[in-house]
Motif scaffolding. Structure first.
Motif, short mmCIF file in Angstrom:
data_model
loop_
_atom_site.label_atom_id
_atom_site.label_comp_id
_atom_site.label_asym_id
_atom_site.label_seq_id
_atom_site.Cartn_x
_atom_site.Cartn_y
_atom_site.Cartn_z
N GLY A 30 -7.24 0.87 5.28
CA GLY A 30 -7.29 -0.12 4.22
C GLY A 30 -6.49 -1.38 4.46
O GLY A 30 -6.34 -2.20 3.55
N MET A 31 -5.97 -1.61 5.68
CA MET A 31 -5.12 -2.78 5.91
C MET A 31 -5.66 -3.72 6.98
O MET A 31 -5.00 -4.68 7.34
CB MET A 31 -3.71 -2.34 6.27
N MET A 40 -3.05 -13.31 6.63
CA MET A 40 -3.57 -12.20 7.42
C MET A 40 -3.96 -12.64 8.82
O MET A 40 -3.64 -11.97 9.78
CB MET A 40 -4.75 -11.55 6.72
N LYS A 41 -4.64 -13.77 8.95
CA LYS A 41 -5.10 -14.21 10.27
C LYS A 41 -3.94 -14.55 11.20
O LYS A 41 -4.05 -14.40 12.39
CB LYS A 41 -6.06 -15.40 10.15
N GLU A 42 -2.81 -15.01 10.63
CA GLU A 42 -1.65 -15.31 11.46
C GLU A 42 -0.91 -14.03 11.85
O GLU A 42 -0.38 -13.91 12.94
CB GLU A 42 -0.69 -16.24 10.70
N LEU A 71 0.94 7.88 9.02
CA LEU A 71 -0.08 6.96 8.53
C LEU A 71 -1.45 7.31 9.10
O LEU A 71 -1.55 7.59 10.29
CB LEU A 71 0.23 5.52 8.97
N PRO A 72 -2.49 7.26 8.29
CA PRO A 72 -3.85 7.43 8.82
C PRO A 72 -4.26 6.15 9.54
O PRO A 72 -4.25 5.06 8.94
CB PRO A 72 -4.69 7.69 7.58
N VAL A 73 -4.56 6.26 10.81
CA VAL A 73 -4.95 5.08 11.60
C VAL A 73 -6.25 5.37 12.34
O VAL A 73 -6.62 6.52 12.56
CB VAL A 73 -3.86 4.66 12.61
N VAL A 74 -6.92 4.30 12.72
CA VAL A 74 -8.12 4.40 13.56
C VAL A 74 -7.87 3.54 14.79
O VAL A 74 -7.59 2.35 14.66
CB VAL A 74 -9.38 3.92 12.81
N ARG A 128 0.88 -1.18 0.00
CA ARG A 128 0.00 0.00 0.00
C ARG A 128 0.91 1.22 0.00
O ARG A 128 1.88 1.26 0.74
CB ARG A 128 -0.87 0.04 1.25
N ARG A 129 0.57 2.19 -0.79
CA ARG A 129 1.36 3.42 -0.91
C ARG A 129 0.71 4.52 -0.07
O ARG A 129 -0.50 4.73 -0.15
CB ARG A 129 1.43 3.85 -2.37
#
Length: 143
Positions: free
Chosen positions: A84-85, A136-138, A18-21, A3-4
């Protein structure tokens, strides 16, 4: 898959933010977090605790050192999401001894799970989840 993310201008300079929530019990809080490859742990201001409804009662009190003196912080685990991640649970130390408008993402729980490429010359960074999307789950602890 990378991701860019483009650097963000803050205080007349460009930074790898980075945009984070942050997912708190009371509400989600949208923030920008500085990717700091020199930070051992992620560090957020205590004002975020109040907004998100995070309870620091009974959390581990730690003393962190950096450029200056040791600062007191409260370490706990939080659920966070990079735009988005997907969600990620990681340790964060909350302290009043950091600028309220700047969060820091450090090695523990973040850099350990991502490949990060800084491209200063074009003011952007590339971010990839280690293990790829299939693992992803790991890599992420999904809630």
């Amino acid at each position: 898959m990378y991701r860019r993310f483009h650097y963000v201008k803050l205080r007349n300079r460009f930074y790898p933010l980075l945009p984070v929530v942050l997912h708190g019990p009371k509400r989600k809080v949208k923030l920008y977090a500085l990717l700091d490859s020199g930070a051992v742990i992620s560090l957020f201001h205590t004002s975020i605790v109040r907004v998100a409804g995070i309870d620091l009662e009974g959390t581990e009190e730690v003393y962190l050192s950096g450029v200056g003196e040791y600062v007191r912080a409260y370490r706990t685990r939080v659920l966070m999401e990079v735009e988005g991640m997907g969600p990620l649970e990681l340790p964060v130390a909350f302290t009043e001894y950091i600028s309220a408008d700047l969060c820091i993402l450090g090695h523990e729980g973040f850099f350990e799970k991502h490949e990060v490429i800084f491209k200063e010359y074009v003011r952007e960074m590339l971010l990839n989840v280690l293990g790829g999307q299939n693992n992803m789950k790991e890599t992420y602890r999904l809630v």
